[in-house]
Design a protein around this motif. Structure first.
Motif, PDB file in Angstrom:
ATOM      1  N   LYS A  55      15.717  92.899  88.633  1.00 29.66           N
ATOM      2  CA  LYS A  55      16.400  91.907  88.949  1.00 29.66           C
ATOM      3  C   LYS A  55      16.069  90.722  87.714  1.00 29.66           C
ATOM      4  N   GLN A  56      17.040  90.056  87.729  1.00 26.83           N
ATOM      5  CA  GLN A  56      16.706  88.751  86.977  1.00 26.83           C
ATOM      6  C   GLN A  56      17.256  87.429  87.346  1.00 26.83           C
ATOM      7  N   ALA A 113      23.627  87.989  76.652  1.00 23.73           N
ATOM      8  CA  ALA A 113      23.462  89.059  75.835  1.00 23.73           C
ATOM      9  C   ALA A 113      22.253  90.099  76.037  1.00 23.73           C
ATOM     10  N   LEU A 114      22.647  91.181  75.943  1.00 21.10           N
ATOM     11  CA  LEU A 114      21.626  92.292  76.357  1.00 21.10           C
ATOM     12  C   LEU A 114      21.699  93.413  75.435  1.00 21.10           C
ATOM     13  N   ASN A 115      20.610  93.845  74.792  1.00 22.55           N
ATOM     14  CA  ASN A 115      20.538  94.897  73.729  1.00 22.55           C
ATOM     15  C   ASN A 115      21.430  94.764  72.806  1.00 22.55           C
ATOM     16  N   GLY A 116      21.573  93.245  72.332  1.00 24.69           N
ATOM     17  CA  GLY A 116      22.527  93.124  71.263  1.00 24.69           C
ATOM     18  C   GLY A 116      23.852  92.861  71.366  1.00 24.69           C
ATOM     19  N   ASP A 117      24.296  93.304  72.605  1.00 23.51           N
ATOM     20  CA  ASP A 117      25.919  93.048  72.879  1.00 23.51           C
ATOM     21  C   ASP A 117      25.923  91.953  73.729  1.00 23.51           C
ATOM     22  N   PHE A 139      14.868  96.306  82.008  1.00 18.95           N
ATOM     23  CA  PHE A 139      15.542  95.822  81.032  1.00 18.95           C
ATOM     24  C   PHE A 139      14.908  94.628  80.388  1.00 18.95           C
ATOM     25  N   ASP A 140      15.044  94.029  79.101  1.00 21.93           N
ATOM     26  CA  ASP A 140      14.679  92.841  78.562  1.00 21.93           C
ATOM     27  C   ASP A 140      15.399  92.012  78.987  1.00 21.93           C
ATOM     28  N   ASN A 141      14.899  90.823  79.263  1.00 24.07           N
ATOM     29  CA  ASN A 141      15.828  89.653  79.728  1.00 24.07           C
ATOM     30  C   ASN A 141      16.824  89.237  78.864  1.00 24.07           C
ATOM     31  N   CYS A 157      14.557  84.838  83.897  1.00 28.06           N
ATOM     32  CA  CYS A 157      13.144  85.467  84.238  1.00 28.06           C
ATOM     33  C   CYS A 157      13.233  86.730  85.201  1.00 28.06           C
ATOM     34  N   GLU A 158      12.337  87.736  84.989  1.00 33.52           N
ATOM     35  CA  GLU A 158      12.537  88.720  86.079  1.00 33.52           C
ATOM     36  C   GLU A 158      12.009  88.244  87.203  1.00 33.52           C
ATOM     37  N   THR A 159      12.473  88.635  88.339  1.00 34.58           N
ATOM     38  CA  THR A 159      12.226  88.358  89.683  1.00 34.58           C
ATOM     39  C   THR A 159      12.004  89.567  90.389  1.00 34.58           C
ATOM     40  N   LEU A 160      11.311  89.648  91.614  1.00 40.08           N
ATOM     41  CA  LEU A 160      10.720  90.617  92.434  1.00 40.08           C
ATOM     42  C   LEU A 160      11.411  90.280  93.876  1.00 40.08           C
ATOM     43  N   TRP A 161      12.378  89.332  93.938  1.00 44.30           N
ATOM     44  CA  TRP A 161      12.924  88.941  95.094  1.00 44.30           C
ATOM     45  C   TRP A 161      14.544  89.208  95.008  1.00 44.30           C
TER      46      TRP A 161
END
Length: 265
Positions: free
Chosen positions: A104-105, A121-125, A179-181, A197-201
C-alpha cells in the motif's frame, strides 16, 4: 515491591493487573474476532484514524489592547473568528495495521491551493491526467486511471480517498508483490506538493467518532479574519475508548488548516 515495566516503575500488583488485561484481550479477540461481546461490556480496543473533517473548539472574539503582537503586526482590538464545533465528536475513518497484507502507498497533498491535474507514474508508465477537483478525484476515477497502467491492469488496485490523502492498495493478481513508490507529475505552476510513501496501514471500512479532550485552536493565517482549524481534515491520530464517553483522541498529527478546504502543512 516495585519493578520496571515498559519504562515505568510500578508495583508488582499493578504489573500483574496489566498483564492480566493484555491476556484477557488476546484471549477474547481470538475467540470472537467481531469483538461484539467487548462492546456490550463497555470495552473496545484503541484505534488509529484519519479525520474526515476539520475541528476547532476554542474561540477568541477580540484582541485585547496591548496583548497581541504577532510577528511585529499590530492587531490591538481587531476581531476574528474561529470555526467552533463545541464539544461534539467528529467522524474519523479507522485504519488497521496490516504488516503482512498487500502493498500500500499513501499519497499526501500539502499546500494552499490544491487544484489542477496530476499524473502518477510507475515503472516508467504514466497515467492520464487525474483531476484534483473534489467531484472528480473519486476512488472510481483514480482506480480507472491506475488500471490503464501496464503494470497494474483491471481489478488489481483499490483506492480510498481521504481529505488531502489517497490510500492506494495493490491487490488481485498483484497481491503479495512490492513496488517502487509512485512518481508524481504536478503542474509547473502548482504551489502545492505531493508526497508518496509506503504504508502498513489499511482501510478498515469503518467510521467512528472521536472526542478531543482539550480546547484546540489553530494557527493565525495572516488574513486578519480567521484562525485555521487546529485539526485538519485528513490528519492522522490515535484514540482510546472510555466507557460512557466514547473514543477520545490522545495523539493527532500536527497539520494546519487554511480555511479553504485544503490541508496546509
Amino acid at each position: 515491591m516495585t519493578e520496571r515495566f515498559s519504562n515505568y516503575q510500578v508495583t508488582a500488583d499493578f504489573k500483574n493487573t496489566l498483564e492480566s488485561m493484555v491476556a484477557w484481550y488476546k484471549r477474547n479477540f481470538e475467540k470472537l474476532p467481531d469483538q461484539k461481546h467487548l462492546k456490550t461490556e463497555g470495552v473496545r480496543p484503541p484505534i488509529r484514524y484519519v479525520t474526515l473533517q476539520p475541528y476547532s473548539n476554542y474561540i477568541i472574539k477580540k484582541y485585547a489592547t496591548g496583548s497581541y503582537d504577532l510577528d511585529g503586526d499590530e492587531r490591538n482590538g481587531q476581531e476574528f473568528t474561529v470555526k467552533v464545533d463545541g464539544d461534539l465528536p467528529i467522524p474519523v475513518a479507522v485504519t488497521h495495521y496490516e504488516p503482512y497484507g498487500n502493498h500500500k502507498q499513501l499519497v499526501t497533498f500539502v499546500g494552499d491551493n490544491i487544484a489542477g491535474d496530476i499524473k502518477l507514474a510507475l515503472n516508467g508508465d504514466e497515467t492520464d491526467p487525474i483531476s484534483l477537483l473534489a467531484q472528480n478525484a473519486t476512488s472510481e476515477n483514480i482506480v480507472t486511471a491506475l488500471e490503464k497502467l501496464p503494470v497494474i491492469g483491471s481489478g488489481n488496485v483499490a483506492v480510498t480517498v481521504y481529505p488531502g490523502r489517497w490510500l492506494i492498495e495493490f491487490m488481485g493478481d498483484l497481491s503479495g508483490m512490492s513496488f517502487d513508490n509512485f512518481e508524481v507529475d504536478i503542474p509547473s505552476a502548482a504551489i502545492f506538493e505531493v508526497h508518496v510513501c509506503e504504508t502498513l496501514w489499511g482501510d478498515s471500512r469503518r467510521v467512528e467518532k472521536i472526542h478531543y479532550p482539550i480546547p484546540l485552536i489553530g494557527e493565525w493565517d495572516g488574513d486578519d479574519n480567521t484562525v485555521n482549524d487546529a485539526v485538519a481534515a485528513g490528519s492522522i491520530g490515535t484514540g482510546h475508548w472510555f466507557p460512557g464517553v466514547g473514543y477520545v483522541s490522545d495523539l493527532n498529527e500536527c497539520r494546519d488548516y487554511n480555511g479553504d478546504g485544503t490541508p496546509n502543512l
